[in-house]
Scaffold this active site. Structure first.
Site, PDB file in Angstrom:
ATOM      1  N   GLY A 127      46.645  38.404  17.400  1.00 36.17           N
ATOM      2  CA  GLY A 127      48.001  37.962  17.050  1.00 36.17           C
ATOM      3  C   GLY A 127      48.983  38.198  18.185  1.00 36.17           C
ATOM      4  O   GLY A 127      49.837  37.364  18.473  1.00 36.17           O
ATOM      5  N   ASP A 128      48.814  39.348  18.868  1.00 36.41           N
ATOM      6  CA  ASP A 128      49.692  39.678  20.011  1.00 36.41           C
ATOM      7  C   ASP A 128      49.484  38.676  21.141  1.00 36.41           C
ATOM      8  O   ASP A 128      50.434  38.198  21.761  1.00 36.41           O
ATOM      9  CB  ASP A 128      49.373  41.083  20.527  1.00 36.41           C
TER      10      ASP A 128
END
Length: 285
Positions: free
Chosen positions: A207-208
């Site tokens: 996600g990052d």
């Protein structure tokens, strides 16, 4: 972001020995006072002028509220500042959603953070939490993205969902929506669907990586969400395929890779991050 040419001032919201996908971790969590102190240092040197702010995993409500204060102040300095928020709250496992941050973060994200964000990257479960609406179909997902637009952000990307992909069960759907208000006041919305091959493993940090690359590629293609998402998702695929191949080789035939072996192969994927070969195409809806 640095590989893609951005000058980055990093504030570590946590300083951990390793990510939390491992069995054990040790370290410190930055509190809102400490965040404020770091920001004051930047301000005293008059270097608090930014084009972008990107935030991800946070566990503390006062910290999150402080982020909102800082973003609002930075937007006063630079009205063109773009705030990219990954509202990390939870995910679905086997169809059941659960939060992995304290529940009291939800109202802060919904009422304070999302209204000041320009780009948000929730997964399906987080988009449902923020709007209070369940998503069962693509049509409902588009309606939820419209609700999120109405809360503030002009770009919404639902990074993953459990919707049925037209290409089949081996694919994961992401959906994007970009709403722009033209000079004459009319609104134009571009919507896209991206289907990417599922990779059978649990990765931490995807996600990052997604949020950072979406920031970079929307900067380089400001009015083309389709291209920005194609480059983001293609680069993700390159990183994940390289990671799983390497993890399986380390684990050995028939063994399940562990957390250490599944660490994202970021450095090894430098060229793919800088200039991803487009292997995933987006469909304009």
């Amino acid at each position: 972001l640095q590989v893609l040419g951005f000058e980055v001032d990093t504030v570590n919201s946590v300083q951990f020995s390793n990510h939390t996908g491992y069995d054990h971790w040790k370290g410190q969590v930055l509190n809102s006072d400490e965040l404020h102190e770091l920001y004051e240092g930047l301000k005293l040197n008059k270097v608090n002028r930014y084009d972008y702010v990107l935030t991800g995993y946070t566990r503390d409500t006062s910290f999150l509220a402080m982020v909102v204060d800082i973003v609002q102040e930075l937007k006063q300095q630079n009205s063109n500042l773009v705030y990219v928020c990954d509202p990390v709250m939870g995910d679905k496992w086997n169809g059941e959603g659960s939060m992995y941050v304290p529940k009291d973060l939800l109202p802060v994200y919904r009422d304070k953070v999302v209204p000041v964000a320009d780009i948000i990257t929730p997964n399906q479960f987080e988009a449902e939490l923020l709007t209070g609406r369940k998503i069962h179909t693509e049509k409902e997902a588009l309606e939820v993205m419209d609700m999120l637009h109405a809360m503030g952000p002009e770009t919404v990307v639902i990074t993953s969902s459990d919707l049925q992909a037209p290409l089949g069960n081996d694919y994961l759907i992401a959906l994007g929506s970009h709403r722009k208000t033209k000079a004459d006041g009319t609104r134009v919305t571009q919507r896209i669907r991206v289907e990417s091959p599922k990779v059978d493993a649990v990765f931490v940090g995807t996600g990052d990586l997604f949020a950072a690359m979406l920031l970079a590629w929307t900067h380089k293609h400001p009015n083309n969400l389709k291209v920005a998402c194609e480059k983001t998702v293609s680069a993700m695929q390159h990183v994940l395929q390289r990671t799983i191949k390497s993890a399986k080789a380390q684990a050995g035939e028939g063994n399940k890779p562990n957390s250490a072996q599944l660490e994202l192969r970021m450095v090894q994927s430098k060229k793919d991050i800088e200039n991803p070969e487009i292997i995933v195409k987006a469909t304009v809806l």
